[in-house]
Structure formats: C-alpha cells, structure tokens
Design an enzyme around this catalytic site. Structure first.
Site: not given
Ligand code: BGC
Length: 765
Positions: A291
């Site tokens: 993530d």
């Molecule tokens: C979130 C994810 C997301 C990623 C990309 C993160 O902060 O937890 O769910 O896909 O950002 O935007």
C-alpha cells in the site's frame, strides 16, 4: 442404463475429455510462450532495470497522501519505473507510455493503476451500499462498467476490490468493503474480479484487479485507521480470510498488502501471510504490491531502517513498492550484502512482467488509449441507466410506520436537510475520478419523478457545524461553507416548511469526506446540529421520513424511536437522486438488506451477527446477574445483519427438511414457502443460516450459507429451496484443517439474521 445411452455418454465424456486435454495443452503452450518471452527480455535487463520494474510511483492527482514521487519522468526514461498510478485520460497516459516506449532502453510498457473503487466516471453506490443489493449480477455489472470506462481512459489496473471484513463502524473504511460477512464477502469479491478482468485479461476493456488490503485491515484495534491487529489464526481462517481467498480463486492478478501490524509483523513484512498463506496455501501466482508508502512505514512500525525494511518486504513476498522507493534505493546494496538474493529480485520482476504480458501490453502498449472510445464509453446514457438500477437496489428501508412510504402522488412535501439538494456528496468517498457536478441531487430527482408533487425545499442545517471536524474535512476537499443564515434561522425555515406539508422528508447523515481512509470516529450519532434539526421537525407532529446518507452504520436509537420512516441510501453515486426519487414515489419497491450490523450505541462495538456464544448467554432476564450482557444497554443491535424492509410484507412458512440425517456425500434440501402478503409486488432476499451446535472448537451462533433474491407479485407464494452439502458445514479446526464434524446442526431460513424459522438435522459419519 440402456446400452445406447451409455455408449453415447462414454462418447460425450471421451470427447469432453479430449477438449479438456486440448485446452490444458493450449494453456501450457501459452504459458511457455510467455515464459520464453519474459526470460528473453530479462536476459537483456540490468539489475537497475529489474529493480525499476518493482517501482510504482504516483504521478498526477494524488488522493491518499502528499505527492512524494519525484522526478518520475526521468526515471521512466531510465527504465526505473514499472508502473505509475493516479494518471488517467488517454492524453496523460499516452505521454508517459511514450516516454517508456520511445526513451527507455528496453521499451517496456508501464502499468497504469488507479483506485477505481465503485465506478470510474459513472459512480455507483459506495461498496457497502453495493453489497446491500445482495445481487451478484448487478455488482459484477458495476465492476464491468467501471473497467470499460477506466480502460477507455487509459488505465489497466484498479486497486479494487477491497474485501476487508469489518465489524467496527468507527473505522471509516467500512464504506469501501462489503460489510461483516465472509460468505457474502467472498461472492462479492469474485463478482468484482470477474467484472474487472473478464475471462480474458488481454481484451481491450479488461483491467487487472487488485484485492486489498491483505490482510485483516478491517480489524484495526478500536476502529482507528492503520492500527494494530492481533488475532488468532483460527479467527483469521474462519472469519476474515475467505473473501481474499475467493478473489485469488477467481484469478485476481494482484494483491495489495495492508498497512497494519498483524500479530507483531506488519503485513508488508509478513512472510507467513505473503508467501505461506497467499502463495503456498492458496496458489496465488500474480504479484503483490504494497500500500501507499507501506515499506518506509515499516520504519515507524519499528522494524529497522529503510534498507532493512525493504529487504524484509521483498523477502516476505512483496513484489512492487508503491511510492516508497525503498526497493529502488536500497535493494542493490542489500544484494551485495547478501540480504536479498538475485533469484528473489528476478522473481518479483518476472511477476510484474507477466502481468504486463497477460494484459497484452507487449503486443500493443497503447491498446487502452483511445479518445474516441473514452468519449463513447464514459458516462454514457446506458451506463447511467445501469447505475440508477444498481443504486435503487442498494437502498435499505429501515422503518416504515403507517406505510408513509411510498409518498402519495398528491402529497405536499417538505424536502429538508443539508443533503437534500446536494450534488457534491452524492458520489461518496473513493470516487476518485468521479465528477460530482454530474451527479443528481434528491431534489432534482424528486422534481423529475414527481412533477405533480408540491415540494418545498429548506436546507435546515449546515452539513457539518462542528469546527474541529469541519477544519479537517475541508482540508480534504469537503468545501463546506457555513450558511449565511444562522443555525436557528435555518431550523425555523425548515420547521415552517414542514408545518405546511403533508410529509417532511429530511435528508441527513455524514459528509462523504467523513468516510473512507483516515476517517475514524468515536461517535456515530447524527452530528448535533443535524439532530437538532431533526428534533425540531419531529416536534411539528408531521410524519417524518429520514433519508440517510452515510459511509458506515450509525447509531440511530433516537431516530428509530421518533421518526416515521427511515431509508438508508448510503452515498448512491452519480444517479443517487434519481434512484432515491424512484423509491420515494414507489416506482421501485426497495429490497436492499444490511450487510453490516447497526449498533444501538458505540459501546456495543464490535457487534456482528455471527458471534460465538459464551458459557453464560443472556436469556432476557435482567435480574439474573451473572450473564454475558450490559447493565445499561441491550445486547442486541438496533438493526441486525441481513435486515431490510419492503413496501410489501412477506410471510415465511415453517422450515421443512427433506431428511433429518445427512451423509457426508449427501445433500439436504431445506425449504420454506415465502408469500407476499402485502400490497405491492416486491423482491425479497431469503437467507439461509446454519449453526454447528457442538464442535471440537466453539462455533458461531449462526453463519450465512446461502441466499436467494426472489421476486413475488402481490399475493404470490413461492417455495424457496436451499441445497445443503458437506462444504456448507466445514470450518477450520484447531489444526487449521478444513473439516465438517459429524453431529447436530441447526438450520435457519429468514428475512434477516434475527427473524428466522428453523429446524435441526444430523450429519452422520
Ligand atoms: C489506500 C489504498 C489505495 C492506495 C492508492 C492507500 O492510501 O490504503 O486503498 O489503493 O492508497 O491510492
């Protein structure tokens, strides 16, 4: 069996056998072709270029954090980027793909990822709302439309489905998933993967799915985002893992590691999760991405400096580094120091190249990029029509006293509340590319579907008055400006509109920005200024229909006791206003059912239907002190899992079983007759629950094992039959073996997880 028939069968079996063998052969040779292509490519790659494939920077519009990725274009030219995210539109994607193809040495095309979570430009209800449809074909369709629009806009990878089981509505990300149930969550996970990927990843409108957040992100302690999770493996396997596994079984091409600490090792560095469970036990063969800054965050988790944690993540089984650049800046040195091996880097690089190959990017890296297709597909009339139908199916009727809904054709309506003529919030959180200006407000919808109704609109209250919350959500784009009229004046106007009406429809809830990432709350009541408005309207004595828009279950005890009707509408997406209006005026009879328990109060959390019993279950006698209960609140929730009313009523006959004993190889038929006893045609989600009464370990009081959404005309009855097999009785035992244990079971069928009819049967050896 007659000879001719059996010969015929043999022939069919034989020929289907040869077809199967042929198919297998083709798959093997396709795999061989891919492997040869990639091996050949990798033989030309430098170490830097291989590590470059593991790098996923963010370019463009960033919604989940500050833009940290620097000098991305230059890195693309040097072959130091495997994919980017947050860039879309044919022109923007082409610009970066051109850099990779024209300027980099090996011309390896880029992946383009994005959070297409509940629609790309045509926005569907937030996922928690989508799940309330209990309709897999509608859910798959929403993902299909999202993939068609996203791919037309240059994207080839979505960070969805989010399948985290969540039992704690304090956690704002509950809105992004399908609620609390692993069985329903698994079906939804599969439907979404099918919708995004189809069965042919290289078709022009398929995109890679990414199942997230692996794992247990929804179990963050105290509902506080990013927080620690400590959970027994038994609970993981029985209650939380199923939807991730279902997505993997459905062929999800990628998996995203979650942010949280799990039993002492954050997911991003957790080899047991990323390799033992995901790859060895479940056979996942796609790639794992972290993530957002998941790798550098391991430093704050306390696992070491950037070099150490980057090596930990790679060795755990992570292939791609989102934004963190830990891989890019440290893996070379770790290789020299033997902290990581060349084989591990190669393997990660190969997995990413394989995804590109499967998408067909090596054949035609521009396959997604077409202004023409974008203009035709995006927000098309057809997509909007589908969105309206999907949104209608997501609405849940929580209360409807005196059949105040549907509204009578000639009624005078006071439409009140800060969300009543609101477009901005309709598309909810995580509607990343969505344009709220394209959405329809409830007022607009009502005017369209009930032109004959006399509607008086009054805002009644600011959406958020609380200065502390306001400051934070406005900083994240809520754009809420306090009305120039005082709160008292706003209420007065609304009260006067209500007094002149036959029915007051009051539209309240959260700002969309109060849901999604980093929006944990410790109080789930309506905000005080909204509650004051609702109390004032209720005091007029007029029937009050409360229309709710919110990202998570709220605590609504007062509302349930004091208003006439409640319709939960989540954040319904681009077509929300039209869909809601159709339900209000009775063009569509609501049939949505909750997929997350609504607690009475925050102290009951976590609260979920499939809980265990205790040794001292509460039996309702409050003077019996030593029972598992609260002295200041009932145990049971306000609205249970699976709950939702209809404009009509359904009655259930007693449950009948075709046998009382089941053998491991056998099947049991459980049936009820469901009758539409009210005044409208309508749909009902008939739910099947099973309880294993005695087990080698303790088992939940009930578990959803099946459901059927049926349509019954007014006055009509139907027999609904569920076939129960051994797989419906299996669970992970103390050794984490998936087994069904002989013994007695309860089986229930009902309109929700509380109101059921039941019977018992025995599984014999
Ligand atoms: C979130 C994810 C997301 C990623 C990309 C993160 O902060 O937890 O769910 O896909 O950002 O935007």
């Amino acid at each position: 069996m007659k000879k001719a028939t059996s010969l015929f069968l043999v022939a069919v079996l034989f020929s289907s056998g040869t077809v199967l063998a042929q198919k297998k052969k083709t798959a093997v040779s396709a795999d061989q072709k891919m492997n040869t292509y990639i091996s050949n490519l990798m033989s030309k790659m430098t170490l830097d270029e291989k590590i470059g494939q593991l790098n996923l920077p963010s370019v463009g519009f960033d919604i989940t954090g500050p833009i940290l990725s620097q000098g991305v274009e230059e890195k693309i030219e040097k072959g130091l980027v495997g994919g980017v995210f947050n860039t879309y539109t044919p022109a923007a994607v082409k610009k970066l793909q051109d850099l990779a193809l024209k300027k980099s040495r090996l011309k390896i095309p880029l992946l383009f990822g994005y959070d297409v979570v509940h629609g790309h430009k045509t926005i569907f209800p937030i996922p928690l709302g989508l799940s309330a449809t209990w309709d897999m074909s509608l859910i798959e369709k929403s993902a299909r439309i999202a993939a068609r629009e996203a791919s037309a806009d240059g994207l080839n990878w979505t960070f969805s489905p989010m399948v985290d089981i969540a039992r704690d509505p304090r956690w704002g990300r509950m809105s992004e998933g399908s609620g609390e149930d692993p069985y329903l969550g698994s079906l939804i996970a599969k439907a979404m993967v099918r919708g995004y990927q189809t069965n042919n990843l290289s078709s022009r409108d398929a995109i890679l799915a990414c199942v997230k957040h692996f794992a247990l992100y929804g179990a963050a302690e105290a509902g506080r985002d990013y927080n620690t999770t400590d959970m027994s493996p038994n609970r993981m396997y029985n209650e939380y893992f199923a939807p991730y596994k279902a997505a993997v079984d459905a062929g999800a091409a990628s998996v995203m590691a979650s942010f949280n600490d799990i039993n002492g090792t954050p997911a991003t560095a957790n080899k047991w999760l990323m390799t033992d469970v995901l790859r060895k036990q479940w056979g996942f063969n796609g790639f794992v991405v972290t993530d957002y800054t998941g790798i550098p965050e391991l430093i704050a988790h306390g696992l070491g400096d950037l070099k150490t944690v980057s090596a930990l993540a790679l060795n755990a089984g992570v292939d791609m580094d989102m934004v963190g650049e830990g891989f890019l800046t440290t893996l070379k040195e770790s290789l020299k120091e033997n902290k990581v091996s060349m084989a591990t880097i190669d393997q990660a690089c190969r997995r990413i190249l394989e995804a590109k190959y499967k998408l067909g990017l090596f054949e035609n890296p521009y396959r997604y990029i077409s202004e023409e297709r974008a203009a035709k597909e995006i927000l098309s009339d057809g997509n909007r029509l589908d969105a309206k139908a999907i949104t209608r199916a997501s609405l849940v009727l929580l209360k409807n006293n005196n059949q105040v809904l549907p509204l009578k054709g000639n009624a005078k309506i006071a439409l009140i509340g800060p969300l009543a003529d609101n477009k901005r919030d309709m598309i909810g959180n995580w509607s990343a590319a969505g344009d709220w200006r394209k959405s329809v407000s409830v007022l607009e919808g009502l005017k369209r579907y009930a032109p004959q109704m006399e509607i008086t609109y009054a805002k009644g209250a600011n959406l958020v008055d609380d200065a502390h919350i306001l400051k934070q959500i406005n900083n994240n784009g809520a754009d809420i400006v306090a009305d120039e009229k005082s709160p008292e004046r706003l209420i007065e106007e609304a009260v006067s509109a209500a007094k002149k009406s036959d029915v007051a429809v009051v539209v309240l809830g959260e700002s969309a920005i109060m849901g999604g990432e980093a929006t944990s709350r410790t109080n789930l009541d309506l905000l005080p200024n909204q509650k004051a408005l609702l109390k004032a309207i209720t005091a007029t004595g007029k029937p009050v229909v409360l229309l709710l828009m919110n990202s998570r279950p709220l605590t609504l005890e007062w509302e349930d006791a004091n208003v006439t009707a409640i319709l939960e509408t989540w954040f319904g997406g681009t077509e929300a206003g039209n869909a809601i209006a159709e339900v209000l005026v009775g063009n569509y009879n609501p049939a949505g059912k909750l997929t997350a328990t609504f607690p009475r109060n925050i102290g009951q959390i976590p609260i979920y239907y499939n809980h265990k019993n205790t040794g001292r279950p509460f039996d309702g006698n409050e003077l019996d002190k030593f029972k598992s209960r609260y002295i200041d609140s009932p145990n049971d929730p306000l609205y249970p899992f699976g709950y939702g009313l209809s404009y009509t009523t359904f009655s259930y006959s007693p449950l009948s079983l075709n046998a009382k004993v089941m053998s491991p190889a056998g099947k049991l038929q459980a049936s009820v007759q469901v009758s539409n006893t009210g005044n409208y045609d309508g749909e009902e989600v008939v739910q099947l629950y099973i309880q294993d009464i005695y087990g080698s370990i303790t088992r939940p009081v009930k578990e959803l094992k099946g459901f059927q959404k049926i349509f019954l005309k007014k006055g009509e009855s139907k027999t609904v039959t569920f076939s129960i097999g051994i797989n419906d009785l299996k669970f992970y035992n103390a050794d984490l073996k998936h087994v069904a244990e002989p013994g007695d079971f309860k089986v229930y069928i009902g309109t929700n997880s509380r109101d059921v009819v039941g019977s018992t049967f025995t599984l014999v050896k």
